[in-house]
Write a protein that holds these residues in place. Structure first.
Motif, PDB file in Angstrom:
ATOM      1  N   VAL A   8       0.868  -1.177   0.000  1.00 27.84           N
ATOM      2  CA  VAL A   8       0.000   0.000   0.000  1.00 27.84           C
ATOM      3  C   VAL A   8       0.904   1.225   0.000  1.00 27.84           C
ATOM      4  O   VAL A   8       1.731   1.385   0.901  1.00 27.84           O
ATOM      5  CB  VAL A   8      -0.941   0.026   1.239  1.00 27.84           C
ATOM      6  N   LEU A 109      -7.488   3.225  -3.745  1.00 29.74           N
ATOM      7  CA  LEU A 109      -7.891   3.681  -2.408  1.00 29.74           C
ATOM      8  C   LEU A 109      -8.825   4.882  -2.514  1.00 29.74           C
ATOM      9  O   LEU A 109      -9.768   5.016  -1.727  1.00 29.74           O
ATOM     10  CB  LEU A 109      -6.660   4.012  -1.565  1.00 29.74           C
ATOM     11  N   ASN A 141      -6.177   7.439   1.345  1.00 30.55           N
ATOM     12  CA  ASN A 141      -6.552   7.000   2.701  1.00 30.55           C
ATOM     13  C   ASN A 141      -6.960   5.529   2.704  1.00 30.55           C
ATOM     14  O   ASN A 141      -8.114   5.221   2.465  1.00 30.55           O
ATOM     15  CB  ASN A 141      -7.720   7.847   3.225  1.00 30.55           C
ATOM     16  N   PRO A 142      -6.048   4.644   3.031  1.00 28.35           N
ATOM     17  CA  PRO A 142      -6.440   3.231   3.039  1.00 28.35           C
ATOM     18  C   PRO A 142      -7.379   2.921   4.211  1.00 28.35           C
ATOM     19  O   PRO A 142      -7.093   3.299   5.348  1.00 28.35           O
ATOM     20  CB  PRO A 142      -5.107   2.493   3.210  1.00 28.35           C
ATOM     21  N   ARG A 144      -8.961   0.663   7.108  1.00 24.22           N
ATOM     22  CA  ARG A 144      -8.327  -0.301   8.008  1.00 24.22           C
ATOM     23  C   ARG A 144      -8.391  -1.722   7.446  1.00 24.22           C
ATOM     24  O   ARG A 144      -7.429  -2.482   7.549  1.00 24.22           O
ATOM     25  CB  ARG A 144      -8.975  -0.263   9.383  1.00 24.22           C
ATOM     26  N   SER A 147      -5.523  -1.925   5.039  1.00 21.65           N
ATOM     27  CA  SER A 147      -4.233  -1.841   5.742  1.00 21.65           C
ATOM     28  C   SER A 147      -3.923  -3.129   6.497  1.00 21.65           C
ATOM     29  O   SER A 147      -2.774  -3.576   6.534  1.00 21.65           O
ATOM     30  CB  SER A 147      -4.228  -0.667   6.714  1.00 21.65           C
ATOM     31  N   ASP A 148      -4.942  -3.712   7.102  1.00 17.89           N
ATOM     32  CA  ASP A 148      -4.744  -4.945   7.860  1.00 17.89           C
ATOM     33  C   ASP A 148      -4.261  -6.105   6.988  1.00 17.89           C
ATOM     34  O   ASP A 148      -3.658  -7.051   7.491  1.00 17.89           O
ATOM     35  CB  ASP A 148      -6.031  -5.347   8.581  1.00 17.89           C
ATOM     36  N   ALA A 150      -2.204  -5.660   4.320  1.00 20.25           N
ATOM     37  CA  ALA A 150      -0.977  -5.264   3.632  1.00 20.25           C
ATOM     38  C   ALA A 150       0.270  -5.792   4.334  1.00 20.25           C
ATOM     39  O   ALA A 150       0.325  -5.858   5.559  1.00 20.25           O
ATOM     40  CB  ALA A 150      -0.914  -3.744   3.531  1.00 20.25           C
ATOM     41  N   ILE A 153       3.410  -1.035   3.944  1.00 17.32           N
ATOM     42  CA  ILE A 153       2.619   0.199   3.942  1.00 17.32           C
ATOM     43  C   ILE A 153       3.611   1.354   3.929  1.00 17.32           C
ATOM     44  O   ILE A 153       4.434   1.476   4.843  1.00 17.32           O
ATOM     45  CB  ILE A 153       1.688   0.311   5.169  1.00 17.32           C
ATOM     46  N   GLU A 155       3.871   5.569   3.406  1.00 19.97           N
ATOM     47  CA  GLU A 155       3.140   6.832   3.325  1.00 19.97           C
ATOM     48  C   GLU A 155       3.989   7.886   2.631  1.00 19.97           C
ATOM     49  O   GLU A 155       5.147   8.101   3.000  1.00 19.97           O
ATOM     50  CB  GLU A 155       2.763   7.335   4.718  1.00 19.97           C
TER      51      GLU A 155
END
Length: 175
Positions: A8, A109, A141-142, A144, A147-148, A150, A153, A155
Motif C-alpha cells: 500500500v 484507495l 486514505n487506506p 483499516r 491496511s490490515d 498489507a 505500507i 506513506e
C-alpha cells in the motif's frame, strides 16, 4: 514468486504512482507479467506511455480524460462507477486466469473512499488472491480493512507542492 505480498502506497504526497510503476519496471525487467489498472486517472501520462513499451506490461484501457470525481454530475458518476467496477472485474478475471504476476491498482484507495468500489470487495479480492500474486494499491486514505491485509505500507507525505502555488501538472514531470 513463491508468495506474493500486498503493498500500500498512500498519502497526500507525490510519488505513489511513480513508486508503483518503479516496482512494475523492476518486475518487467525480471520477466514478470505486470497488469495495471488506473482508477480516477486519464491515459495522458508520460509514465504510462513509457510503461506501455515495456515487455510484459499491460495497462487496462480507461477513459482518455477524467475530471475529478466530485466535479462529475450524478449521471457521470454513475457511468464512471460502472466503468470502474468493470475494470476491477476484468483485472480480477485476468489474475484468476494466471495472466499477471504483479497487479497494480493505481488510485484504488481513492475509488474506495469515493464509494466507486466497495472496501469489502477489494478486501475479499486480497484475501483470496492467488498465493503468488504481488499486489500494489495506491491512493490517499487506506481503510483499516485494506491496511490490515498489507505486508508493506508506505506513506508519501506532502511538505510542499507546486500545485498549492497555482502551478498545474507539467507534462514529463507530474504527468
Amino acid at each position: 514468486m513463491e508468495k506474493g505480498l500486498v503493498h500500500v502506497y498512500f498519502g497526500d504526497g507525490k510519488g505513489k504512482t511513480t513508486a508503483a510503476l518503479g516496482l512494475g519496471l523492476r518486475a518487467s525487467g525480471r520477466g514478470y507479467r505486470v497488469l495495471m489498472v488506473r482508477f480516477l486517472k486519464g491515459r495522458d501520462s508520460g509514465e504510462i506511455r513509457a510503461a506501455e513499451k515495456l515487455p510484459n506490461f499491460r495497462i487496462l484501457p480507461g477513459p482518455e480524460r477524467i475530471p475529478f470525481f466530485y466535479r462529475m454530475n450524478d449521471e457521470e458518476q454513475r457511468s464512471y462507477r460502472t466503468l470502474a467496477r468493470a475494470m476491477f472485474s476484468e483485472a480480477c478475471d485476468a489474475v484468476e486466469s494466471g495472466e499477471a504476476d504483479l497487479l497494480i491498482l493505481d488510485e484504488i484507495l481513492d475509488a474506495i473512499s469515493s464509494r466507486i468500489l466497495e472496501t469489502e470487495e477489494v478486501a475479499e479480492f486480497l484475501k483470496h488472491k492467488p498465493r503468488e500474486l504481488e499486489v500494489v494499491l495506491t491512493g490517499r486514505n487506506p481503510p483499516r480493512e485494506i491496511s490490515d491485509l498489507a505486508d508493506y505500507i508506505t506513506e508519501m507525505r506532502k511538505i510542499r507542492h507546486p500545485y498549492d502555488s497555482g502551478i498545474t501538472a507539467r507534462p514529463g514531470i507530474e504527468k
